[in-house]
Design an enzyme around this catalytic site. Structure first.
Site, PDB file in Angstrom:
ATOM      1  N   ILE A  60      41.435  38.027  53.750  1.00  0.00           N
ATOM      2  CA  ILE A  60      40.407  38.743  54.435  1.00  0.00           C
ATOM      3  C   ILE A  60      39.285  38.007  54.620  1.00  0.00           C
ATOM      4  O   ILE A  60      38.430  38.395  55.424  1.00  0.00           O
ATOM      5  CB  ILE A  60      39.968  40.184  53.485  1.00  0.00           C
ATOM      6  CG1 ILE A  60      39.769  39.639  52.247  1.00  0.00           C
ATOM      7  CG2 ILE A  60      40.937  41.205  53.740  1.00  0.00           C
ATOM      8  CD1 ILE A  60      38.878  40.943  51.558  1.00  0.00           C
ATOM      9  N   ALA A  83      40.531  43.400  46.915  1.00  0.00           N
ATOM     10  CA  ALA A  83      39.510  43.138  45.867  1.00  0.00           C
ATOM     11  C   ALA A  83      40.253  42.360  44.916  1.00  0.00           C
ATOM     12  O   ALA A  83      41.368  42.338  44.672  1.00  0.00           O
ATOM     13  CB  ALA A  83      38.831  44.149  45.443  1.00  0.00           C
ATOM     14  N   THR A 100      36.282  37.018  47.426  1.00  0.00           N
ATOM     15  CA  THR A 100      36.926  38.102  48.127  1.00  0.00           C
ATOM     16  C   THR A 100      36.129  39.334  48.191  1.00  0.00           C
ATOM     17  O   THR A 100      36.264  39.794  49.218  1.00  0.00           O
ATOM     18  CB  THR A 100      38.403  38.317  47.301  1.00  0.00           C
ATOM     19  OG1 THR A 100      39.222  37.413  47.545  1.00  0.00           O
ATOM     20  CG2 THR A 100      38.880  39.711  47.767  1.00  0.00           C
ATOM     21  N   THR A 125      33.459  51.274  43.513  1.00  0.00           N
ATOM     22  CA  THR A 125      33.975  51.933  42.006  1.00  0.00           C
ATOM     23  C   THR A 125      32.282  52.339  41.380  1.00  0.00           C
ATOM     24  O   THR A 125      31.551  51.915  41.766  1.00  0.00           O
ATOM     25  CB  THR A 125      34.138  50.520  41.346  1.00  0.00           C
ATOM     26  OG1 THR A 125      34.541  50.885  39.955  1.00  0.00           O
ATOM     27  CG2 THR A 125      33.437  49.379  41.487  1.00  0.00           C
ATOM     28  N   ASP A 126      32.785  53.230  40.450  1.00  0.00           N
ATOM     29  CA  ASP A 126      31.732  53.964  39.562  1.00  0.00           C
ATOM     30  C   ASP A 126      31.148  52.584  38.943  1.00  0.00           C
ATOM     31  O   ASP A 126      29.954  52.843  38.306  1.00  0.00           O
ATOM     32  CB  ASP A 126      32.182  55.063  38.801  1.00  0.00           C
ATOM     33  CG  ASP A 126      33.016  54.589  37.750  1.00  0.00           C
ATOM     34  OD1 ASP A 126      33.726  53.565  37.889  1.00  0.00           O
ATOM     35  OD2 ASP A 126      33.285  55.721  36.997  1.00  0.00           O
ATOM     36  N   GLU A 127      31.767  51.657  38.892  1.00  0.00           N
ATOM     37  CA  GLU A 127      31.172  50.446  37.904  1.00  0.00           C
ATOM     38  C   GLU A 127      30.020  50.103  38.259  1.00  0.00           C
ATOM     39  O   GLU A 127      29.295  49.406  37.678  1.00  0.00           O
ATOM     40  CB  GLU A 127      32.315  49.409  37.741  1.00  0.00           C
ATOM     41  CG  GLU A 127      33.656  49.999  36.950  1.00  0.00           C
ATOM     42  CD  GLU A 127      34.475  48.881  36.237  1.00  0.00           C
ATOM     43  OE1 GLU A 127      33.958  47.624  36.010  1.00  0.00           O
ATOM     44  OE2 GLU A 127      35.317  49.182  35.957  1.00  0.00           O
ATOM     45  N   SER A 151      31.544  44.086  38.901  1.00  0.00           N
ATOM     46  CA  SER A 151      30.880  45.170  39.401  1.00  0.00           C
ATOM     47  C   SER A 151      29.617  44.799  40.367  1.00  0.00           C
ATOM     48  O   SER A 151      29.480  45.519  41.312  1.00  0.00           O
ATOM     49  CB  SER A 151      30.336  46.175  38.297  1.00  0.00           C
ATOM     50  OG  SER A 151      29.820  45.491  37.247  1.00  0.00           O
ATOM     51  N   LYS A 154      31.108  44.112  43.639  1.00  0.00           N
ATOM     52  CA  LYS A 154      31.361  45.461  44.403  1.00  0.00           C
ATOM     53  C   LYS A 154      30.055  45.908  44.830  1.00  0.00           C
ATOM     54  O   LYS A 154      29.727  46.550  45.972  1.00  0.00           O
ATOM     55  CB  LYS A 154      32.227  46.335  43.585  1.00  0.00           C
ATOM     56  CG  LYS A 154      33.428  45.931  43.164  1.00  0.00           C
ATOM     57  CD  LYS A 154      34.393  45.804  44.207  1.00  0.00           C
ATOM     58  CE  LYS A 154      34.832  46.995  45.053  1.00  0.00           C
ATOM     59  NZ  LYS A 154      35.920  46.845  46.047  1.00  0.00           N
ATOM     60  N   HIS A 276      30.298  44.840  27.908  1.00  0.00           N
ATOM     61  CA  HIS A 276      31.201  45.953  27.889  1.00  0.00           C
ATOM     62  C   HIS A 276      30.304  47.093  28.452  1.00  0.00           C
ATOM     63  O   HIS A 276      29.561  47.700  27.235  1.00  0.00           O
ATOM     64  CB  HIS A 276      32.060  46.243  26.804  1.00  0.00           C
ATOM     65  CG  HIS A 276      33.158  46.858  27.128  1.00  0.00           C
ATOM     66  ND1 HIS A 276      34.434  46.955  26.086  1.00  0.00           N
ATOM     67  CD2 HIS A 276      33.887  47.318  28.287  1.00  0.00           C
ATOM     68  CE1 HIS A 276      35.386  47.595  26.900  1.00  0.00           C
ATOM     69  NE2 HIS A 276      35.069  47.996  27.993  1.00  0.00           N
TER      70      HIS A 276
HETATM   71  N1  LIG Z   1      41.908  50.406  39.827  1.00  0.00           N
HETATM   72  C1  LIG Z   1      40.816  51.159  39.683  1.00  0.00           C
HETATM   73  O1  LIG Z   1      40.836  51.936  38.745  1.00  0.00           O
HETATM   74  C2  LIG Z   1      39.801  51.105  40.779  1.00  0.00           C
HETATM   75  C3  LIG Z   1      38.596  52.305  40.681  1.00  0.00           C
HETATM   76  C4  LIG Z   1      37.694  52.142  41.731  1.00  0.00           C
HETATM   77  C5  LIG Z   1      37.707  51.460  42.495  1.00  0.00           C
HETATM   78  N2  LIG Z   1      38.552  50.448  42.870  1.00  0.00           N
HETATM   79  C6  LIG Z   1      38.593  49.786  43.995  1.00  0.00           C
HETATM   80  O2  LIG Z   1      39.737  49.963  44.838  1.00  0.00           O
HETATM   81  C7  LIG Z   1      40.575  48.876  45.201  1.00  0.00           C
HETATM   82  C8  LIG Z   1      41.920  48.724  45.027  1.00  0.00           C
HETATM   83  O3  LIG Z   1      42.091  48.282  43.751  1.00  0.00           O
HETATM   84  P1  LIG Z   1      43.504  48.403  43.130  1.00  0.00           P
HETATM   85  O4  LIG Z   1      43.237  48.817  41.524  1.00  0.00           O
HETATM   86  O5  LIG Z   1      44.675  48.618  43.933  1.00  0.00           O
HETATM   87  O6  LIG Z   1      43.509  46.662  43.137  1.00  0.00           O
HETATM   88  P2  LIG Z   1      44.740  45.712  42.901  1.00  0.00           P
HETATM   89  O7  LIG Z   1      44.126  44.702  42.039  1.00  0.00           O
HETATM   90  O8  LIG Z   1      46.243  46.407  42.368  1.00  0.00           O
HETATM   91  O9  LIG Z   1      45.112  45.522  44.532  1.00  0.00           O
HETATM   92  C9  LIG Z   1      44.239  44.348  45.110  1.00  0.00           C
HETATM   93  C10 LIG Z   1      44.867  43.835  46.274  1.00  0.00           C
HETATM   94  O10 LIG Z   1      44.191  42.879  47.084  1.00  0.00           O
HETATM   95  C11 LIG Z   1      45.089  41.902  47.535  1.00  0.00           C
HETATM   96  N3  LIG Z   1      43.892  40.902  47.732  1.00  0.00           N
HETATM   97  C12 LIG Z   1      43.195  40.172  46.932  1.00  0.00           C
HETATM   98  N4  LIG Z   1      42.389  39.294  47.360  1.00  0.00           N
HETATM   99  C13 LIG Z   1      42.504  39.305  48.663  1.00  0.00           C
HETATM  100  C14 LIG Z   1      42.291  38.528  49.665  1.00  0.00           C
HETATM  101  N5  LIG Z   1      41.118  37.538  49.614  1.00  0.00           N
HETATM  102  N6  LIG Z   1      42.734  38.802  51.070  1.00  0.00           N
HETATM  103  C15 LIG Z   1      43.708  39.653  51.194  1.00  0.00           C
HETATM  104  N7  LIG Z   1      44.157  40.398  50.222  1.00  0.00           N
HETATM  105  C16 LIG Z   1      43.635  40.201  48.936  1.00  0.00           C
HETATM  106  C17 LIG Z   1      45.682  41.865  46.407  1.00  0.00           C
HETATM  107  O11 LIG Z   1      46.724  40.768  46.857  1.00  0.00           O
HETATM  108  C18 LIG Z   1      46.188  43.276  45.892  1.00  0.00           C
HETATM  109  O12 LIG Z   1      47.414  43.532  46.680  1.00  0.00           O
HETATM  110  C19 LIG Z   1      39.428  47.587  45.024  1.00  0.00           C
HETATM  111  O13 LIG Z   1      38.470  47.431  45.984  1.00  0.00           O
HETATM  112  C20 LIG Z   1      38.909  48.145  43.788  1.00  0.00           C
HETATM  113  O14 LIG Z   1      37.649  47.667  43.666  1.00  0.00           O
HETATM  114  C21 LIG Z   1      39.796  50.608  41.889  1.00  0.00           C
END
Ligand SMILES: NC(=O)c1ccc[n+]([C@@H]2O[C@H](COP(=O)([O-])OP(=O)(O)OC[C@H]3O[C@@H](n4cnc5c(N)ncnc54)[C@H](O)[C@@H]3O)[C@@H](O)[C@H]2O)c1
Length: 338
Positions: A60, A83, A100, A125-127, A151, A154, A276
């Site tokens: 991205i 992310a 990223t 995220t809520d973080e 966080s 984000k 933490h």
């Molecule tokens: N997991 C949680 O509990 C949670 C909670 C709230 C928000 N989020 C947000 O939701 C989103 C997805 O989280 P997730 O847990 O599915 O993450 P994940 O780590 O499982 O997946 C992230 C994906 O992004 C891709 N990626 C990373 N860097 C990239 C780049 N530079 N270009 C293209 N692709 C790239 C990775 O290959 C992967 O497929 C994130 O933005 C995260 O901040 C996650």
């Protein structure tokens, strides 16, 4: 509806694309993913044969490539999940996280602005609210006080996304969700790590006193909320998405031990993570009031389903841990990637 979905080889984005295509909520989904350690195309197997599914193996942060893609595809919306999503990794190695999460979001916003993409939903995220003292629950106006490089990256990308609404009148909304759980989550986050260790009779590492409180949201509830925001969210607005299920980590771990039938002796106390956050807590009131969305999944039922999924998919766990999915990628998807 035609969507470009970033990061959809990961946990939440893959659930979103499976849901959009299999339930007919989108006719076309172009997945953009660089396939980091967390990205696994096997997560998209259920929709790989769908006529509306396309995969773009790209970073991205490559703004020229994103612009060319957006101009070629002319999507109705970009839904941005990509992310570096793990707090511990962000503490040990912050540079890729900032690159990223912040620079990558900037690259997408610029490409979307220049291509005239009509809608942009930024997943956050809520973080970003940091640790929240009892008895408060953060609403969308709660101060942003991020504690970790993750966080903070984000929070910065949220502000950048909102600035594109204020400055360029782009149709951007931001969602801030609590901790997700469910199938296909990389086994480094709390719930899948504890489940996969328990299933292998390995120690369950608990940070500090284990009393950190998190709100738990089933991944499908999260994806339905994102779809709701995509359709009905107001431009320039932030929407919290929570599961109405606040629990201390240790309580979650005890439930996992019960669900897997494993002994408490597997619990191992380890030094707490630096910085933490003690407690995350948020209210969904705005999203519920504006759209009627509410989380549906009962936590114990969702956890039991998740434990069953990990039990039945131990091959997936082995493959993601060993990087085996890259072979899967070469064999099955090479001709789709550009
Ligand atoms: N997991 C949680 O509990 C949670 C909670 C709230 C928000 N989020 C947000 O939701 C989103 C997805 O989280 P997730 O847990 O599915 O993450 P994940 O780590 O499982 O997946 C992230 C994906 O992004 C891709 N990626 C990373 N860097 C990239 C780049 N530079 N270009 C293209 N692709 C790239 C990775 O290959 C992967 O497929 C994130 O933005 C995260 O901040 C996650």
């Amino acid at each position: 509806m035609k969507l470009i979905v970033t990061g959809a080889a990961g946990f939440i984005g893959s659930c979103f694309v499976r849901m959009m295509l299999s339930e007919g909520m989108a006719a076309k989904a172009v997945v953009v993913d660089s396939l980091t350690y967390a990205g696994n195309l096997e997560n998209l197997t259920p929709v790989a044969g769908h006529p509306g599914f396309t995969f773009e193996h790209a970073n991205i942060c490559d703004e020229a490539r994103m612009l060319a893609l957006f101009e070629a595809e002319r999507p109705d919306a970009v839904v941005h999940f990509a992310a570096e999503s793990h707090v511990d990794r962000s503490i040990h190695s912050p540079a890729p996280v900032i690159q990223t999460n912040f620079v990558g979001t900037f690259s997408l916003l610029e490409a979307a602005r220049r291509a005239g993409v009509p809608r942009f939903v930024h997943i956050s995220t809520d973080e970003v609210y940091g640790s929240i003292p009892e008895p408060f629950d953060a609403d969308e106006n709660y101060p942003v006080r991020a504690s970790s490089p993750y966080s903070a990256s984000k929070a910065g990308s949220d502000l950048l996304a909102l600035s594109y609404f204020t400055t360029y009148k782009m149709n951007v909304s931001v969602t801030r969700a609590s901790n997700n759980y469910g199938p296909y989550q990389f086994p480094e986050k709390l719930i899948p790590l504890m489940i996969s260790n328990a299933l292998e009779d390995k120690p369950l590492p608990v940070y500090g006193d284990g009393r950190q409180v998190r709100d738990w949201l089933f991944v499908e509830d999260h994806c339905r909320a994102i779809y709701t925001v995509l359709q009905n969210g107001r431009p320039g607005e932030v929407y919290n998405i929570g599961g109405n299920c606040s629990l201390p980590n240790l309580d979650v771990i005890h439930r996992i031990l019960k669900a897997t039938g494993k002994p408490e002796s597997l619990i191992t106390w380890v030094q707490d993570r630096p910085g933490h956050d003690r407690r995350y807590a948020l209210t969904n009131e705005k999203l519920s009031r504006e759209t009627g969305w509410a989380p549906r999944m009962d936590f114990d039922y969702g956890l039991a389903m998740t434990v069953d999924w990990y039990k039945n998919n131990q091959g997936w766990v082995e493959r993601v841990k060993s990087g085996e999915y890259h072979k899967f990628y070469d064999l099955n998807y090479a001709n789709r990637a550009t």
